[in-house]
Design a protein around this motif. Structure first.
Motif, PDB file in Angstrom:
ATOM      1  N   HIS A 531       0.892  -1.020   0.256  1.00 15.17           N
ATOM      2  CA  HIS A 531      -0.176  -0.022  -0.045  1.00 15.17           C
ATOM      3  C   HIS A 531       1.178   1.635  -0.336  1.00 15.17           C
ATOM      4  CE1 HIS A 531      -3.708   2.727   0.979  1.00 15.17           C
ATOM      5  NE2 HIS A 531      -2.457   2.959   1.849  1.00 15.17           N
ATOM      6  N   CYS A 534       2.445   2.508  -3.466  1.00 12.33           N
ATOM      7  CA  CYS A 534       1.715   2.556  -3.831  1.00 12.33           C
ATOM      8  C   CYS A 534       1.242   4.043  -3.740  1.00 12.33           C
ATOM      9  CB  CYS A 534       0.744   1.963  -3.593  1.00 12.33           C
ATOM     10  SG  CYS A 534       0.214   0.032  -5.019  1.00 12.33           S
ATOM     11  N   SER A 537       4.263   6.032  -5.129  1.00  9.63           N
ATOM     12  CA  SER A 537       4.898   6.418  -6.249  1.00  9.63           C
ATOM     13  C   SER A 537       3.229   7.168  -6.932  1.00  9.63           C
ATOM     14  CB  SER A 537       3.868   4.803  -7.324  1.00  9.63           C
ATOM     15  OG  SER A 537       5.239   3.812  -6.613  1.00  9.63           O
ATOM     16  N   GLY A 564      -4.169   4.089 -12.759  1.00 14.68           N
ATOM     17  CA  GLY A 564      -3.222   5.561 -11.091  1.00 14.68           C
ATOM     18  C   GLY A 564      -4.385   6.514 -11.002  1.00 14.68           C
ATOM     19  N   TYR A 567      -7.388   4.314  -8.242  1.00 19.42           N
ATOM     20  CA  TYR A 567      -6.540   4.250  -7.191  1.00 19.42           C
ATOM     21  C   TYR A 567      -6.837   5.564  -5.689  1.00 19.42           C
ATOM     22  CZ  TYR A 567      -1.775   4.535  -7.219  1.00 19.42           C
ATOM     23  OH  TYR A 567      -0.165   4.313  -7.857  1.00 19.42           O
ATOM     24  N   TYR A 816       3.845  -8.318  -8.039  1.00 18.60           N
ATOM     25  CA  TYR A 816       4.851  -7.457  -7.151  1.00 18.60           C
ATOM     26  C   TYR A 816       5.203  -8.051  -5.719  1.00 18.60           C
ATOM     27  CZ  TYR A 816       0.200  -4.972  -8.713  1.00 18.60           C
ATOM     28  OH  TYR A 816      -0.304  -3.984 -10.177  1.00 18.60           O
ATOM     29  N   THR A 826       9.395   1.854  -3.927  1.00 21.98           N
ATOM     30  CA  THR A 826       7.973   2.727  -5.222  1.00 21.98           C
ATOM     31  C   THR A 826       7.693   1.916  -6.905  1.00 21.98           C
ATOM     32  OG1 THR A 826       9.501   3.943  -6.803  1.00 21.98           O
ATOM     33  CG2 THR A 826       8.033   5.217  -5.218  1.00 21.98           C
ATOM     34  N   VAL A 827       7.314   1.780  -7.188  1.00 11.85           N
ATOM     35  CA  VAL A 827       6.577   0.508  -8.363  1.00 11.85           C
ATOM     36  C   VAL A 827       7.254   0.704  -9.289  1.00 11.85           C
ATOM     37  CG1 VAL A 827       4.401  -0.547  -8.719  1.00 11.85           C
ATOM     38  CG2 VAL A 827       3.916   1.121  -7.000  1.00 11.85           C
ATOM     39  N   HIS A 840       3.411   4.746 -11.532  1.00 11.99           N
ATOM     40  CA  HIS A 840       2.013   4.426 -10.394  1.00 11.99           C
ATOM     41  C   HIS A 840       0.998   3.978 -11.740  1.00 11.99           C
ATOM     42  CE1 HIS A 840      -0.777   6.878 -12.547  1.00 11.99           C
ATOM     43  NE2 HIS A 840       0.112   7.413 -12.855  1.00 11.99           N
ATOM     44  N   GLY A 843      -0.099   0.338  -9.794  1.00 14.02           N
ATOM     45  CA  GLY A 843      -0.708   0.663  -8.461  1.00 14.02           C
ATOM     46  C   GLY A 843      -2.047   0.362  -8.136  1.00 14.02           C
ATOM     47  N   ASP A 846      -3.636  -0.884  -5.343  1.00 15.31           N
ATOM     48  CA  ASP A 846      -4.569  -1.305  -4.123  1.00 15.31           C
ATOM     49  C   ASP A 846      -5.631  -1.458  -3.987  1.00 15.31           C
ATOM     50  OD1 ASP A 846      -2.931   0.507  -1.576  1.00 15.31           O
ATOM     51  OD2 ASP A 846      -4.449   1.873  -2.448  1.00 15.31           O
TER      52      ASP A 846
END
Length: 975
Positions: A531, A534, A537, A564, A567, A816, A826-827, A840, A843, A846
């Motif tokens: 989390h 994400c 990012s 992105g 989320y 992941y 970061t992603v 991102h 992500g 998330d």
């Protein structure tokens, strides 16, 4: 994971306000004038209170430039089951009038309406550059009014072009002279090209090589512009409206006017240009004053020969330029205007070279003390020249500015060899370093930034990200950026001979200053870490637009925004910023509806119409605005352009001989099968377009455009049939690409996610998909930017939330778990770890955490979280979860905890003026207690666009606002 020690959680009682699901311009029908007299007996007041007043999603905004801004408030109460039945909103032209509860500009009277968001102004015509003050009070079921809210305010911008009075666009150099010199330099650079990013020229040079490359004909330094003026009478108010392109820093009487950086936000300058409004009443003084502006190139005049073509002729490249107005209102009712005109003076400043991609050089020996004060003698400065205006319309910047939002000490500073120092920020981020230096006058110092532990590794994203400084040899010198930012974890400081420690270095996190609206925590440390990366990012890629990465490209790739921003809205308040970005995306559109894949673009950046899959973000992000904030205006006012986009896809992107199937230029980015796998990209472009048409059909109904709704539904069915004709294997009951390949998860996940699969096929399509994830791919999702998003919705919605957790736990490619096993902060862009590691778009996982593990979702029958769906997935790997979300209606939260083997304690908070539903699989329940009493289950029918094509049997408990405690006893089958 073994059970954790039970925790004690304190839940704050929270309440909130209701969204409007129809057009925001619909006016309340039953309006009864209520007067504005004060009531003194507290027993006459309702036990509710309006709080958190906002205008156009912002608190006390400056520069409102539309005639009908929208108002928002939340409603608070200490009681459960609270609703607002009416409101009275007043707007006044002075603080004194609003203090007396008098709305001389607008008084809604007692409006019988439960809405408290998207309430459009319908009063007297607003005046430009004017302060307005407003309040609201509300009524509850008992028909008692609340106390009046605290005062809020908004200030208008310049509503028509004529309000700029005699302000001119001004610049340092005569335009033709500047333009001739600019393109001559570019001709030389184009002869020295090599394929490195971010620039085909100079990417492997250090900052001083870049700056001195052209010798005596080098690029101009960042100009300093100034003007003195006198305020001869007592001042009532003073406002500045300024557009300094590409970036500007504004000073009055020697002081910075604001803490904004990289201002104004990036736009497609041949369509839209942003100005910034400031109240400077406290900075303008009686007598002599001086305004000073330092201009940077920004993206208006970037120096890089960038891969995306922004530097080319035919775009919007120009020299730094300024348009400015100071409006001074005196206490006697008269006004003075100070404007940008040919009376201003200009010279070069200490920033000798600047570019968002290529970095900047600050030569402190060229600082000009006092240059922005009234006393300074500018007789030796040049006069400014008139400059051609950008082609775009001037609009107010009505979103959060970019700021240094956080500073912290690095986790390490150590010698890096040869007089250098290596800084470790401890995490990837976007921003820069702020370094205290102690060096002799003329000492050149260069800071290199990168994701790699050796920032001099040129192959890393962004190559040699740098800023440089020439010391002036005085105490207290500090190095930091002004007109560029970096994406990095590590930095190498070269040229500073004396030792540096962590006390000499601050890490500056720089991004659009959006409000954090969530917290998430579970018993599973892996999920908590996922989390956080994400979230990090996302903020690392918010710089007036949502970028793909903060180093290599810094571009507004629309595909990235598609995944992105959804989320992102569950974590940050993105309403104002995404209102701007939807405009940015539509600014890329041509007359036939085709759009670029990046926004902003220019005439040469990314051929328009190449990717309907990526350009569809214009619809999807607008949809997220409706889904999350209940915003219908974004569709209503852009309806023709959004509709034109769909027309352009039919006209330009169809596959010959396969009507209803569409081609695409970019595909499913970073898929393990390749961006353009053997199956072809057509299936993904087409399935995505089906989703676009469904969402447009729904919004047409919301807006009362019934003919459009029928048309979009008809188009969607035509596309569905084409997919069944060209991309469905009836013998195996699986979806395929348009070209031969092995089984692919992507088309099947998207067929379920987008509700393309027919009911009779859903079970078989799902079964084969789950088999491939579980067995054939050994607990791996083989998806990219679009197909992965689909898979991570399908798994939890189809009863496979535990499988999804197992997939997350797998630490091999692609997944992941591999990122976390390699200490990702970061992603990554690519599952392999290649390319950027500050992206991102992946992500989207998330959403699995907040929507399904914790379990808060919006209900599209009442968007904007007016009705909140609580649907946690009680999986064996997690013992407790908590998610708090400050929705536009107000704060809401869920906390659940396993008690024993199959029992659960759940606490929910629903904002006032809202309702909720606790949703669960009925066959899993032995017993249920609500607030200490046994409770039966209600029927539950989700909105079609709230679910995938897989339909699980669910029931719910319908709940009013307030705090609720639920105890479940379940069978061993997961819910």
């Amino acid at each position: 994971m073994p059970p954790t020690t039970p925790k004690i959680y304190v839940f704050f009682l929270v309440i909130a306000f209701l969204g409007i699901t129809r057009s925001d311009d619909a006016r309340p029908q039953d309006v009864e004038k209520a007067g504005s007299s004060s009531l003194h007996d507290s027993s006459q007041f309702a036990d509710i209170e309006p709080t958190e007043l906002k205008c156009e999603y912002l608190t006390d905004p400056q520069g409102i430039d539309m005639p009908d801004p929208r108002f928002f408030w939340q409603v608070t109460s200490e009681k459960n089951d609270v609703v607002q039945t009416a409101y009275q909103l007043i707007v006044a032209s002075s603080e004194s009038l609003i203090a007396e509860n008098k709305g001389n500009v607008f008084d809604s009277g007692k409006a019988q309406h439960d809405g408290s968001v998207h309430i459009a102004y319908h009063g007297k015509p607003l005046s430009s550059a004017t302060d307005y003050y407003w309040k609201v009070r509300v009524w509850g079921r008992d028909d008692k009014p609340s106390k009046w809210s605290q005062m809020a305010k908004f200030a208008t911008g310049l509503l028509i072009d004529g309000d700029w009075t005699d302000s001119q666009w001004i610049a340092w150099k005569e335009h033709d002279t500047w333009q001739d010199a600019w393109w001559k330099r570019k001709e030389v650079e184009l002869k020295c090209q090599e394929f490195y990013l971010p620039s085909y020229f100079g990417a492997r040079m250090n900052m001083f090589e870049r700056m001195y490359f052209h010798g005596d004909n080098r690029y101009d330094p960042a100009p300093l512009l100034r003007k003195t003026f006198a305020a001869k009478k007592p001042i009532a108010s003073a406002k500045v409206f300024i557009c300094g392109l590409g970036y500007h820093e504004l000073f009055l009487n020697g002081s910075r006017v604001s803490d904004h950086v990289l201002d104004p936000g990036w736009t497609q300058y041949n369509r839209t240009v942003l100005y910034v409004a400031h109240d400077v009443t406290d900075l303008v003084r009686d007598g002599d004053n001086a305004i000073g502006v330092m201009l940077g190139r920004g993206n208006y005049g970037m120096l890089a020969l960038d891969h995306w073509g922004f530097y080319k002729k035919g775009g919007y490249i120009g020299q730094p330029k300024l348009k400015c107005l100071i409006k001074i209102d005196y206490e006697d009712g008269t006004t003075d205007n100070v404007v940008s005109d040919l009376s201003w003076k200009v010279t070069g400043g200490p920033i000798q070279y600047d570019c968002p991609h290529m970095g900047e050089v600050y030569d402190a020996t060229k600082e000009i003390p006092g240059w922005n004060t009234p006393e300074f003698d500018d007789a030796g400065w040049d006069s400014v020249h008139s400059a051609p205006a950008p082609e775009g319309d001037l609009k107010s910047q009505l979103c959060e500015p970019i700021r240094v939002v956080k500073t912290f000490r690095p986790v390490g500073v150590k010698p890096g060899g040869r007089g250098s120092f290596l800084v470790d920020a401890g995490t990837n981020l976007a921003g820069w370093l702020r370094v205290k230096v102690d060096a002799p006058k003329g000492t050149p110092i260069t800071i290199y930034y990168g994701e790699d532990s050796d920032p001099l590794t040129h192959s890393q994203p962004g190559g040699y990200q740098q800023n440089a400084y020439v010391a002036k040899g005085e105490p207290g010198e500090v190095v930091e950026c002004h007109f560029s930012y970096k994406g990095f974890r590590y930095a190498l400081i070269k040229g500073h001979d004396k030792p540096l420690t962590a006390d000499d270095v601050e890490v500056c996190q720089v991004n659009s200053d959006v409000t954090d609206v969530s917290t998430f925590q579970t018993s599973d440390a892996m999920l908590n870490q996922l989390h956080m990366i994400c979230r990090r990012s996302l903020t690392s890629n918010l710089h007036s637009i949502p970028t793909d990465c903060p180093h290599r490209e810094k571009n507004g790739w629309m595909g990235d925004a598609t995944t992105g921003m959804e989320y992102g809205m569950a974590n940050y308040d993105l309403a104002a910023l995404m209102t701007k970005f939807v405009g940015d995306m539509l600014d890329t559109q041509d007359d036939e509806g085709s759009m670029a894949a990046i926004a902003p673009c220019n005439s040469n950046a990314r051929k328009r119409g190449r990717s309907p899959l990526w350009s569809a973000a214009c619809v999807h992000v607008s949809w997220y605005m409706y889904q999350t904030y209940g915003d219908t205006r974004i569709f209503e006012r852009n309806w023709d352009r959004l509709s034109l986009f769909t027309e352009g896809v039919w006209k330009h992107n169809g596959v010959p001989g396969q009507r209803g199937i569409f081609k695409d230029g970019y595909g499913d980015w970073t898929s393990p099968h390749g961006n353009k796998g053997e199956e072809g990209v057509e299936v993904y472009a087409t399935m995505n377009f089906f989703l676009v048409l469904q969402r447009m059909a729904h919004m047409a109904e919301v807006l009362g455009k019934m003919e459009d709704a029928m048309d979009f539904k008809s188009q969607a069915e035509e596309v569905r049939q084409a997919l069944y004709t060209h991309c469905f294997d009836a013998n195996q009951t699986v979806f395929t690409g348009t070209k031969p390949s092995g089984y692919r998860q992507g088309p099947n996940a998207m067929a379920l996610y987008c509700r393309i699969a027919k009911p009779e096929h859903c079970e078989a399509v799902l079964k084969r998909l789950i088999q491939d994830i579980t067995v054939d791919r050994d607990l791996h999702v083989y998806g990219g930017i679009f197909t992965g998003q689909a898979a991570w919705e399908v798994m939890p919605q189809s009863g496979h939330a535990e499988l999804a957790h197992d997939v997350l736990s797998t630490d091999t490619f692609p997944g992941y778990g591999k990122m976390l096993a390699n200490d990702a902060t970061t992603v990554w862009e690519h599952w392999t770890g290649g390319g950027s590691r500050i992206h991102h778009f992946l992500g989207y996982v998330d959403n699995y955490l907040t929507r399904y593990i914790a379990g808060i979702r919006c209900d599209l029958t009442k968007p904007g979280f007016k009705n909140i769906l609580f649907e946690p997935q009680f999986i064996s790997q997690v013992d407790d979860a908590e998610y708090h979300f400050d929705s536009i209606q107000g704060p809401t939260s869920i906390r659940w905890q396993r008690i024993g083997d199959d029992n659960y304690a759940i606490e929910l908070i629903i904002p006032a003026n809202c309702t909720g539903e606790f949703v669960l699989a009925a066959e899993s329940i032995k017993s249920i207690m609500l607030n200490g009493q046994a409770h039966d289950l209600d029927g539950y029918q989700p909105h079609p666009l709230n679910r995938t094509a897989v339909v699980q049997k669910k029931q719910s408990i319908r709940l009013p606002s307030g705090r609720h405690q639920i105890t479940l006893a379940t069978y061993s089958t997961a819910l």
